[in-house]
Write an enzyme that holds these catalytic residues in place. Structure first.
Site, mmCIF file in Angstrom:
data_model
loop_
_atom_site.group_PDB
_atom_site.id
_atom_site.type_symbol
_atom_site.label_atom_id
_atom_site.label_comp_id
_atom_site.label_asym_id
_atom_site.label_seq_id
_atom_site.Cartn_x
_atom_site.Cartn_y
_atom_site.Cartn_z
ATOM 1 N N LYS A 67 0.845 -1.200 0.000
ATOM 2 C CA LYS A 67 0.000 0.000 0.000
ATOM 3 C C LYS A 67 0.882 1.252 0.000
ATOM 4 C CE LYS A 67 -3.846 -1.907 2.705
ATOM 5 N NZ LYS A 67 -4.901 -1.703 1.694
ATOM 6 N N ARG B 102 -10.282 -11.535 2.007
ATOM 7 C CA ARG B 102 -11.159 -12.551 1.423
ATOM 8 C C ARG B 102 -10.514 -13.933 1.453
ATOM 9 N NH1 ARG B 102 -11.403 -9.213 -4.068
ATOM 10 N NH2 ARG B 102 -11.353 -7.564 -2.501
HETATM 11 N N1 BES Z 1 -7.962 -3.825 4.519
HETATM 12 C C1 BES Z 1 -8.148 -3.381 3.185
HETATM 13 C C2 BES Z 1 -9.445 -2.591 2.960
HETATM 14 C C3 BES Z 1 -9.641 -1.322 3.736
HETATM 15 C C4 BES Z 1 -9.541 -0.102 3.097
HETATM 16 C C5 BES Z 1 -10.008 -1.338 5.063
HETATM 17 C C6 BES Z 1 -9.777 1.065 3.781
HETATM 18 C C7 BES Z 1 -10.244 -0.166 5.760
HETATM 19 C C8 BES Z 1 -10.127 1.038 5.121
HETATM 20 C C9 BES Z 1 -8.180 -4.587 2.242
HETATM 21 O O1 BES Z 1 -7.404 -5.666 2.629
HETATM 22 C C10 BES Z 1 -7.659 -4.124 0.919
HETATM 23 O O2 BES Z 1 -6.505 -3.811 0.854
HETATM 24 N N2 BES Z 1 -8.523 -4.103 -0.083
HETATM 25 C C11 BES Z 1 -8.154 -3.719 -1.383
HETATM 26 C C12 BES Z 1 -8.725 -4.721 -2.357
HETATM 27 C C13 BES Z 1 -8.189 -4.597 -3.748
HETATM 28 C C14 BES Z 1 -6.742 -5.010 -3.784
HETATM 29 C C15 BES Z 1 -9.011 -5.471 -4.646
HETATM 30 C C16 BES Z 1 -8.713 -2.329 -1.650
HETATM 31 O O3 BES Z 1 -9.811 -2.018 -1.196
HETATM 32 O O4 BES Z 1 -8.020 -1.543 -2.278
HETATM 33 MN MN MN Z 2 -5.412 -5.493 1.966
#
Ligand code: BES
Ligand code: MN
Ligand code: ZN
Length: 501
Positions: free
Chosen positions: A279, A353
């Site tokens: 990230k 997931r």
């Molecule tokens: N933990 C994150 C999602 C999240 C985002 C939680 C903001 C709380 C606040 C999750 O694991 C994630 O990284 N999701 C990705 C999915 C994508 C790679 C398909 C996302 O939302 O960008």
């Molecule tokens: Mn994630």
């Protein structure tokens, strides 16, 4: 667990000897014509004078503090606006009580009596008042060693119930409210913990300690047991981390006999860096909240057990840390989940997931037929619904409706998104059974559709995407900044509704 003394009393409000007496007022009431009249008389018209000055408009969450000058046993009176009478119910009462306590917390007040005038029945109203008051005491600054203003600790809370016939119902409700409020604060405390403090092992230890007190049993699966079972999706996610993964299995049997009436599953990523699909640095610290679903699940198990609900509930928390390293899972890797399905990992940041897939398979192996999971799963749900409602998806519709009703009753907003089977096409993989991401479009739905791939035919499953609601950056009069504990109250309400009579 708690030192707060909660009681119900049919006492006259003016003769309550507490540090602060709290009374709610409505937008559309006239002091002299309402049940406030006798208190107003005791105060020689102080409340009606405030109203005449336009200082008492009853607007939702407006607070006015009044010294009582010795005319009531309480030295101060806090009047809290409750909006319009027609809009007032348990959900409002909870927030009004929270507002009152938050307004009093920084004052030298340790004992409080709340006279919540309203329409709800004695039990529900008392439950809401006590829950809200306890939620109001949550301190998100628990890691500070010095504070600008000292926080007064609330030691005693009295719920005033004017009708003597309703006091026993109110007492039951107050007890429920205390259990639920304390469980939510416990969940918030877990979610508030930084990634270095709350590792998967520490989360398992906290759930174990809580189980011993609350009355649910535990089985914590370590890496070796998960490997023997074949939980390749969860283990793949945890590969990059030095922290050992844990699957926390909590069992509460509240009715005679075997069988699982309900399985609660919570995403427990104690810190989500994204892994190799790392990230951006800005706001990455917020990813300590990625175990909020797990926190709500542990807290809900605690509340369900303490309330002795007549229902068998299984709680599962897959707990991992998602880190990049030389050992980490790579984009393009293929892993095999517990049910034998192969997953192509196109993005290591879509880790929630994957751990949920194995947890859901395991819950079904233990006999679960009705499942609900809570997960901070996608940023896309924040785009779709902001911070006002959790995304709700699942099948069949009857089960989704049941989860929706429980959430509404608990005062936790949800909004359903569709799960048309065509969305699953976005998860097609060239080389494996399913890919872990489905492109930019409909991110929350494809996240849910992925989890749905691991739900057996004929079982009922609902998914709550709480990425936008597990944490609040906006302070509300009744709510501190930080973790909200959502959807713990909905989980408890759902279990309540499944009780055998
Ligand atoms: N933990 C994150 C999602 C999240 C985002 C939680 C903001 C709380 C606040 C999750 O694991 C994630 O990284 N999701 C990705 C999915 C994508 C790679 C398909 C996302 O939302 O960008
Ligand atoms: Mn994630
Ligand atoms: Zn995550």
């Amino acid at each position: 667990m708690s030192s707060l003394n909660v009681t119900v009393s049919a006492q006259e409000p003016s003769s309550c000897a507490v540090d602060a007496l709290v009374v709610n007022v409505f937008e559309d009431e006239k002091v002299s014509e309402s049940t406030l009249a006798s208190l107003d008389q005791k105060l020689q018209g102080a409340i009606s004078r405030l109203a005449d000055l336009g200082e008492l408009d009853g607007k939702l969450f407006h607070t006015t503090l009044l010294p009582t000058g010795g005319q009531t046993y309480a030295p101060r009176l806090l009047l809290v606006g409750s909006g319009k009478r027609v809009d007032f119910g348990s959900n409002r009462a909870r927030d009004v009580a929270g507002t009152a306590i938050r307004a009093l917390l920084k004052r030298p007040v340790a004992t409080v009596a709340i006279w919540m005038r309203g329409a709800a029945d004695g039990g529900d109203l008392a439950e809401a008042v006590v829950t809200g008051a306890i939620l109001g005491t949550f301190d998100p600054g628990e890691y500070k060693t010095k504070r600008e203003e000292p926080l007064t600790r609330l030691t005693s809370l009295t719920v005033l119930e004017s009708s003597v016939q309703r006091t026993s119902a109110a007492e039951e409700g107050a007890k429920r409210g205390q259990v639920i409020g304390e469980a939510v604060n416990f969940a918030r405390h877990l979610a508030n913990a930084p990634g270095n403090v709350l590792t998967p092992e520490k989360l398992a230890a906290a759930a174990t300690r809580e189980g011993a007190e609350a009355g649910y049993s535990l089985d914590v699966l370590d890496r070796a047991r998960m490997a023997a079972l074949g939980m390749g999706a969860l283990l793949g996610v945890s590969e990059g981390s030095e922290q050992p993964p844990m699957t926390i299995v909590m069992t509460y049997k509240g009715r005679g006999g075997d069988g699982v009436d309900l399985a609660l599953i919570g995403k427990g990523v104690t810190f989500d860096t994204g892994g190799i699909s790392i990230k951006p640095a800005s706001d990455m610290h917020l990813m300590k909240e990625d175990m909020a679903g797990a926190a709500a699940t542990v807290g809900a198990m605690s509340a369900i057990a303490r309330l002795r609900l007549r229902v068998n509930v299984l709680g599962i928390v897959p707990a991992v840390e998602n880190m990049p390293s030389g050992h980490a899972m790579r984009p393009g890797d293929v892993v095999t989940a517990l049910n034998g399905k192969t997953i192509e990992v196109l993005n290591t940041d879509a880790e929630g997931r994957m751990i949920l897939a194995d947890a859901i398979c395991y819950a079904q192996r233990l006999g679960a037929k009705r499942l609900v999971d809570a997960a901070t799963l996608t940023g896309a749900v924040v785009v779709a619904l902001g911070n006002q409602a959790a995304g709700l998806l699942g099948r069949p519709q009857e089960w989704v409706d049941q989860v929706k009703c429980a959430s509404e009753k608990a005062g936790e907003r949800v909004w359903q998104l569709p799960l048309f089977e065509e969305y699953a096409r976005q998860l097609k993989s060239e080389i494996a059974d399913v890919a872990n991401v489905g492109g930019r479009a409909a991110g929350t739905i494809t996240g849910a559709a992925f989890i749905g791939e691991f739900v057996d035919e004929g079982n009922a499953w609902a998914h709550l995407d709480i990425a936008g609601t597990a944490w609040t950056e906006r302070e509300e009069p009744y709510l501190a900044k930080g973790p909200t504990g959502i959807p713990l109250r909905a989980f408890v309400a759902l279990a309540e509704g499944l009780q055998q009579s």
